[in-house]
Enzyme design. Structure first.
Site, PDB file in Angstrom:
ATOM      1  N   SER A 212      23.044  24.655  50.775  1.00 28.36           N
ATOM      2  CA  SER A 212      24.150  24.032  50.675  1.00 28.36           C
ATOM      3  C   SER A 212      24.665  24.450  51.584  1.00 28.36           C
ATOM      4  O   SER A 212      25.478  23.623  51.922  1.00 28.36           O
ATOM      5  CB  SER A 212      24.985  24.508  49.277  1.00 28.36           C
ATOM      6  OG  SER A 212      24.610  25.808  50.063  1.00 28.36           O
TER       7      SER A 212
ATOM      8  N   THR B 289      24.808  19.436  43.139  1.00 22.95           N
ATOM      9  CA  THR B 289      25.110  18.731  44.244  1.00 22.95           C
ATOM     10  C   THR B 289      26.056  19.372  45.440  1.00 22.95           C
ATOM     11  O   THR B 289      26.354  18.987  46.299  1.00 22.95           O
ATOM     12  CB  THR B 289      26.399  17.223  43.890  1.00 22.95           C
ATOM     13  OG1 THR B 289      27.261  17.532  43.684  1.00 22.95           O
ATOM     14  CG2 THR B 289      25.301  16.368  43.074  1.00 22.95           C
TER      15      THR B 289
ATOM     16  N   VAL C 298      33.610  13.626  55.111  1.00 18.58           N
ATOM     17  CA  VAL C 298      33.486  14.939  55.175  1.00 18.58           C
ATOM     18  C   VAL C 298      34.765  15.580  54.419  1.00 18.58           C
ATOM     19  O   VAL C 298      35.582  14.501  53.529  1.00 18.58           O
ATOM     20  CB  VAL C 298      34.787  15.231  57.210  1.00 18.58           C
ATOM     21  CG1 VAL C 298      34.822  15.942  57.344  1.00 18.58           C
ATOM     22  CG2 VAL C 298      34.015  13.960  58.517  1.00 18.58           C
ATOM     23  N   GLY C 299      34.258  16.648  54.754  1.00 16.58           N
ATOM     24  CA  GLY C 299      34.990  18.090  52.869  1.00 16.58           C
ATOM     25  C   GLY C 299      36.265  18.483  53.436  1.00 16.58           C
ATOM     26  O   GLY C 299      36.194  18.558  54.702  1.00 16.58           O
ATOM     27  N   ASP C 300      36.465  19.601  52.785  1.00 13.28           N
ATOM     28  CA  ASP C 300      37.511  20.406  53.271  1.00 13.28           C
ATOM     29  C   ASP C 300      37.310  21.247  54.333  1.00 13.28           C
ATOM     30  O   ASP C 300      37.887  22.014  55.052  1.00 13.28           O
ATOM     31  CB  ASP C 300      38.320  21.156  52.293  1.00 13.28           C
ATOM     32  CG  ASP C 300      37.207  21.946  51.062  1.00 13.28           C
ATOM     33  OD1 ASP C 300      35.652  21.835  51.313  1.00 13.28           O
ATOM     34  OD2 ASP C 300      37.130  23.628  50.551  1.00 13.28           O
TER      35      ASP C 300
ATOM     36  N   THR D 119      35.514  26.647  48.289  1.00 16.20           N
ATOM     37  CA  THR D 119      34.343  26.257  48.053  1.00 16.20           C
ATOM     38  C   THR D 119      34.438  25.580  46.706  1.00 16.20           C
ATOM     39  O   THR D 119      35.170  25.929  45.728  1.00 16.20           O
ATOM     40  CB  THR D 119      33.812  27.482  47.082  1.00 16.20           C
ATOM     41  OG1 THR D 119      33.632  27.917  46.534  1.00 16.20           O
ATOM     42  CG2 THR D 119      33.077  27.782  48.804  1.00 16.20           C
ATOM     43  N   GLY D 120      33.838  24.665  45.901  1.00 13.45           N
ATOM     44  CA  GLY D 120      33.919  23.179  45.005  1.00 13.45           C
ATOM     45  C   GLY D 120      34.356  22.037  45.618  1.00 13.45           C
ATOM     46  O   GLY D 120      33.926  21.983  47.303  1.00 13.45           O
TER      47      GLY D 120
ATOM     48  N   GLY E  59      35.447  19.807  47.346  1.00 16.53           N
ATOM     49  CA  GLY E  59      36.297  19.424  49.234  1.00 16.53           C
ATOM     50  C   GLY E  59      37.949  18.818  48.486  1.00 16.53           C
ATOM     51  O   GLY E  59      39.146  18.896  49.509  1.00 16.53           O
TER      52      GLY E  59
HETATM   53  N1  ASP Z   1      33.860  22.408  49.456  1.00  9.88           N
HETATM   54  C1  ASP Z   1      32.729  21.778  49.978  1.00  9.88           C
HETATM   55  C2  ASP Z   1      32.734  20.119  50.312  1.00  9.88           C
HETATM   56  O1  ASP Z   1      33.732  19.494  50.308  1.00  9.88           O
HETATM   57  C3  ASP Z   1      31.320  21.709  49.447  1.00  9.88           C
HETATM   58  C4  ASP Z   1      31.360  23.202  48.162  1.00  9.88           C
HETATM   59  O2  ASP Z   1      32.242  24.159  48.584  1.00  9.88           O
HETATM   60  O3  ASP Z   1      30.361  23.377  47.456  1.00  9.88           O
HETATM   61  O4  ASP Z   1      31.831  19.516  50.846  1.00  9.88           O
END
Ligand code: ASP
Length: 318
Positions: free
Chosen positions: A50, A175, A207-209, A229-230, A232
């Site tokens: 990841s 994912t 693009v995530g957080d 995390t999680g 975004g």
């Molecule tokens: N926060 C991340 C994103 O959304 C993914 C993750 O934390 O698992 O890109």
């Protein structure tokens, strides 16, 4: 000058990086260097699917990396988004902070900066990650068919088969995955860093957080730091990391600030079944983890400990 006890916290996958960072903090290294080294350790690990090298590819099979770093002394920050062909996204994020007047460089621009700074290009795709990427097409009987819009293919591959799926509801989503670290050094300074390959099978350019200061990462020596995390998209919509730090600034306790950030997330459409985790630290080195799903943990280590320990993340009561 008062010497503070070094402290570092991270998402569950940060163990190796945490040990390397604590070594540095014990020697008097800065929190900023510590969180960078910690992320680099995870980025270089091909078994972490990841983050960095070996991260899960997007729907087209390309690994796109996002990362950010923030210095609690000065509120300086640097970030990169959707970077391809270079690993160590966190190092690049730091270079954006230190070598440019900007905070966030995306895709081509970030790759150009990497080349300019003499970084060696490296294919971030491992055979293992590509095999996993291919497998999902087979499992779901999906093809990269030019007649079908790519957005429909990506949506099918990033979604769980069933939102009622027990594993999905427990937040065990194959994912997702990201690493984040917050450290306090012996001078009492805070720094935070986040690195990720984002959601596997995502639409290119998503693009995530993690690289968005205020959404997935925020750090201010005066009040504290937070990282997410999680999914975004949730943290972006309610500025989770900055909100938690703002709640601290407004005088809330660490527990209340974290619960308030969870309440903000709760307002979002719960039917999506998406989840979010937060880690947070105050200037005195106190720390906590928060989550929207049961059974999630985070890691912490102080200068007085031999190894990182897991702690439970707090859920909203009820
Ligand atoms: N926060 C991340 C994103 O959304 C993914 C993750 O934390 O698992 O890109």
């Amino acid at each position: 000058m008062t010497q503070h006890m070094p402290v570092i916290i991270s998402s569950e996958n940060g163990r190796g990086g945490m040990l390397a960072a604590m070594h540095l903090l014990r020697e008097g290294g800065s929190a900023l260097d510590a969180v960078e080294i910690a992320c680099r350790y995870v980025e270089d690990d091909p078994t972490d699917h990841s983050v960095g090298y070996g991260g899960l590819p997007n729907v087209l099979g390309d690994v796109e990396l996002d990362a950010s770093i923030m210095d609690g002394r000065t509120l300086s920050a640097g970030a990169v988004a959707a970077v391809m062909g270079y690993g160590r996204a966190i190092r690049l994020a730091r270079q954006v902070m230190e070598q440019t007047p900007h905070v966030l460089l995306a895709a081509r621009g970030a790759e150009r900066l990497a080349a300019e700074l003499g970084e060696s290009p490296q294919d971030q795709r491992t055979d293992e990650a590509l095999a996993r990427w291919r497998e999902r097409f087979t499992e779901r009987s999906v093809d990269l068919d030019e007649q079908v819009p790519l957005r429909a293919i990506a949506a099918q591959l990033t979604q769980p088969l069933n939102l009622q799926d027990k594993l999905y509801k427990a937040g065990r989503v194959d994912t997702l995955g990201t690493v984040n670290f917050i450290a306090r050094d012996q001078q009492g300074n805070l720094a935070s860093a986040v690195s990720t390959s984002g959601i596997g099978w995502k639409y290119p350019g998503r693009v995530g957080d993690s690289p968005l200061i205020g959404a997935g990462n925020y750090c201010d020596n005066r009040y504290g730091a937070a990282g997410c995390t999680g999914m975004g998209e949730l943290a972006i919509r309610v500025s989770t990391a900055r909100s938690l730090v703002l709640y601290l600034k407004m005088g809330m306790s660490l527990l209340d600030a974290g619960l308030e950030a969870l309440r903000d997330l709760q307002v979002l459409d719960a039917r999506t079944g998406q989840y979010m985790n937060i880690v947070a630290m105050t200037p005195d080195g106190a720390h906590a983890g928060f989550t929207t799903v049961a059974g999630k943990q985070y890691l912490y280590m102080t200068g007085a400990m031999n190894a990182p320990q897991l702690a439970e993340r707090t859920l909203l009561p009820g």
